[in-house]
Design a protein around this motif. Sequence first.
Motif, PDB file in Angstrom:
ATOM      1  N   GLU A 196     -13.231  77.181  38.703  1.00 60.72           N
ATOM      2  CA  GLU A 196     -12.180  76.743  37.790  1.00 60.72           C
ATOM      3  C   GLU A 196     -11.037  76.093  38.569  1.00 60.72           C
ATOM      4  N   TYR A 197     -10.663  76.703  39.683  1.00 61.95           N
ATOM      5  CA  TYR A 197      -9.580  76.124  40.485  1.00 61.95           C
ATOM      6  C   TYR A 197     -10.007  74.806  41.119  1.00 61.95           C
ATOM      7  N   LEU A 198     -11.247  74.724  41.573  1.00 62.53           N
ATOM      8  CA  LEU A 198     -11.744  73.484  42.179  1.00 62.53           C
ATOM      9  C   LEU A 198     -11.760  72.338  41.174  1.00 62.53           C
ATOM     10  N   LYS A 199     -11.928  72.658  39.908  1.00 64.82           N
ATOM     11  CA  LYS A 199     -11.956  71.617  38.874  1.00 64.82           C
ATOM     12  C   LYS A 199     -10.562  71.197  38.422  1.00 64.82           C
ATOM     13  N   THR A 200      -9.581  72.086  38.560  1.00 67.59           N
ATOM     14  CA  THR A 200      -8.261  71.797  37.995  1.00 67.59           C
ATOM     15  C   THR A 200      -7.207  71.432  39.038  1.00 67.59           C
ATOM     16  N   ARG A 201      -7.405  71.836  40.291  1.00 70.67           N
ATOM     17  CA  ARG A 201      -6.436  71.511  41.337  1.00 70.67           C
ATOM     18  C   ARG A 201      -6.675  70.081  41.811  1.00 70.67           C
ATOM     19  N   VAL A 202      -5.666  69.238  41.642  1.00 73.37           N
ATOM     20  CA  VAL A 202      -5.790  67.808  41.982  1.00 73.37           C
ATOM     21  C   VAL A 202      -5.080  67.528  43.300  1.00 73.37           C
ATOM     22  N   GLN A 203      -5.763  66.800  44.168  1.00 69.31           N
ATOM     23  CA  GLN A 203      -5.201  66.380  45.453  1.00 69.31           C
ATOM     24  C   GLN A 203      -5.702  64.968  45.756  1.00 69.31           C
ATOM     25  N   PHE A 204      -4.801  64.114  46.180  1.00 67.53           N
ATOM     26  CA  PHE A 204      -5.153  62.725  46.457  1.00 67.53           C
ATOM     27  C   PHE A 204      -5.794  62.040  45.254  1.00 67.53           C
ATOM     28  N   GLY A 205      -5.294  62.412  44.086  1.00 66.19           N
ATOM     29  CA  GLY A 205      -5.721  61.733  42.877  1.00 66.19           C
ATOM     30  C   GLY A 205      -7.026  62.196  42.278  1.00 66.19           C
ATOM     31  N   PRO A 225      -9.768  65.971  41.556  1.00 62.96           N
ATOM     32  CA  PRO A 225      -9.941  67.414  41.719  1.00 62.96           C
ATOM     33  C   PRO A 225     -10.484  67.727  43.108  1.00 62.96           C
ATOM     34  N   ILE A 226      -9.978  68.812  43.709  1.00 65.43           N
ATOM     35  CA  ILE A 226     -10.421  69.112  45.068  1.00 65.43           C
ATOM     36  C   ILE A 226     -11.902  69.467  45.123  1.00 65.43           C
ATOM     37  N   GLY A 227     -12.478  69.846  43.983  1.00 64.12           N
ATOM     38  CA  GLY A 227     -13.901  70.120  43.946  1.00 64.12           C
ATOM     39  C   GLY A 227     -14.759  68.896  44.167  1.00 64.12           C
ATOM     40  N   ALA A 228     -14.159  67.712  44.136  1.00 65.15           N
ATOM     41  CA  ALA A 228     -14.911  66.482  44.375  1.00 65.15           C
ATOM     42  C   ALA A 228     -15.140  66.239  45.863  1.00 65.15           C
ATOM     43  N   PHE A 229     -14.407  66.960  46.717  1.00 66.19           N
ATOM     44  CA  PHE A 229     -14.565  66.746  48.151  1.00 66.19           C
ATOM     45  C   PHE A 229     -15.826  67.449  48.644  1.00 66.19           C
ATOM     46  N   ALA A 288     -16.910  68.730  51.454  1.00 62.80           N
ATOM     47  CA  ALA A 288     -16.860  69.985  52.206  1.00 62.80           C
ATOM     48  C   ALA A 288     -16.705  71.183  51.273  1.00 62.80           C
ATOM     49  N   LEU A 289     -15.860  71.043  50.258  1.00 63.29           N
ATOM     50  CA  LEU A 289     -15.669  72.143  49.319  1.00 63.29           C
ATOM     51  C   LEU A 289     -16.886  72.319  48.411  1.00 63.29           C
ATOM     52  N   LYS A 290     -17.565  71.215  48.104  1.00 64.17           N
ATOM     53  CA  LYS A 290     -18.811  71.325  47.336  1.00 64.17           C
ATOM     54  C   LYS A 290     -19.828  72.173  48.097  1.00 64.17           C
ATOM     55  N   HIS A 291     -19.946  71.927  49.395  1.00 65.96           N
ATOM     56  CA  HIS A 291     -20.906  72.672  50.209  1.00 65.96           C
ATOM     57  C   HIS A 291     -20.543  74.161  50.240  1.00 65.96           C
ATOM     58  N   MET A 292     -19.258  74.442  50.407  1.00 63.37           N
ATOM     59  CA  MET A 292     -18.819  75.836  50.443  1.00 63.37           C
ATOM     60  C   MET A 292     -19.103  76.529  49.110  1.00 63.37           C
ATOM     61  N   ALA A 293     -18.821  75.855  48.018  1.00 66.65           N
ATOM     62  CA  ALA A 293     -19.063  76.431  46.692  1.00 66.65           C
ATOM     63  C   ALA A 293     -20.552  76.648  46.457  1.00 66.65           C
ATOM     64  N   ALA A 294     -21.371  75.708  46.931  1.00 67.74           N
ATOM     65  CA  ALA A 294     -22.825  75.847  46.766  1.00 67.74           C
ATOM     66  C   ALA A 294     -23.342  77.054  47.537  1.00 67.74           C
TER      67      ALA A 294
END
Length: 371
Positions: free
Chosen positions: A254-263, A265-269, A271-277
């Motif tokens: 939920e936080y990865l989908k709602t926290r926006v950075q550099f325009g 959601p941070i979940g689009a990066f 490295a974070l996708k790999h960690m979440a997976a």
Amino acid sequence: MFGTFTEDQEQLRGVVRNFLADKSPESEVRRLMETEEGYDPAVWTQMGREAGLQGIAIPEQYGGQGAGWTELGIVLEEAGRALLCAPYFATVVLAATTLLESGDEEAKQQYLPAIADGSLIATVALTEEGGRWDAEGVTLPATPTPDGWMLTGAKHFVLDGTTAKLIIVPAVTASGISLFAVDADAAGVTRRPSITLDRTRKLAVVEFDATPARLLGTEGGGWRVLQRVLDFAAVGLAAEQAGGAQAALDQSTEYLKTRVQFGQPIGAFQALKHMAADVLVEVESARSAAYYALEAASQDNDELPAAASLAKAYCSEAFVTAAHQNIQFHGGMGFTWEVAAHLFYKRARSSEVFLGDAFAHREALAQRIGV
């Protein structure tokens, strides 16, 4: 087939999830963890008399619902998701299972109906100052008297020890480890709350000074009963841990989908996708291990001891991983009191060592499968 549920079981999950969403939101968890009792008596009564949750795995002849470990596992999984603050594990998983396994028909008739309807809170006081969960850790002596038995000594890390009215105590007699029922209001009982990392679980030191006690089952037969109880309890805790791990993952995504950075959601990066997976794989694997163990517990087959240790070891580490990564995903704010991530991390750490840590259960698993 393990991991699949009937329509009735899925309906049970939905009912329990909705009940806990209403009765155990984060705000209520935070309120109750600051109280000495650690639970809401009105909700506890409602759980027993209206929802039937305390008696779900207690046979109908003792006032329960007559379901099994699969249904109890569903309740525990949902309780783990909600960080339920209540003496549920101590009363239903530890005490009720011990009574059922004790073979003491009189005690079952006396105590189980009260547990099932929510009028009796109970616990098992096994560990002593060393914190061991094996037979060698039980040294508290029981002395025969003209009227029964007497206990003198102390038990440590007793789950819900300050609120339980019935305390089941393993103690040593001339015949070996035996089980005793102690009224918490009996003479010589002193209970002190312990300061712990996880405030959602209440632990206590319980001291006995020439306290009268009633023998449960047969003298010297206590450890045989406790071995089975600890296996069942490990399965139940694994289910709870799987639920907590899923909740931590849900918070992360939920936080990865709602926290926006550099325009974006941070979940689009990536490295974070790999960690979440990676966390997702751990949570799904933990759930599979827990469900496999619940199936073995429901059938009470020869696979139960090994399945219990496997599930407890894997689910302990998976919950810690999911809770730790949840904090990492939240960044600096993940360490703050206001964010719920720390609540799950503390529960994960306390559950990790409760009933034996992952290392101990891997050792047990190796012995049980003959490695």
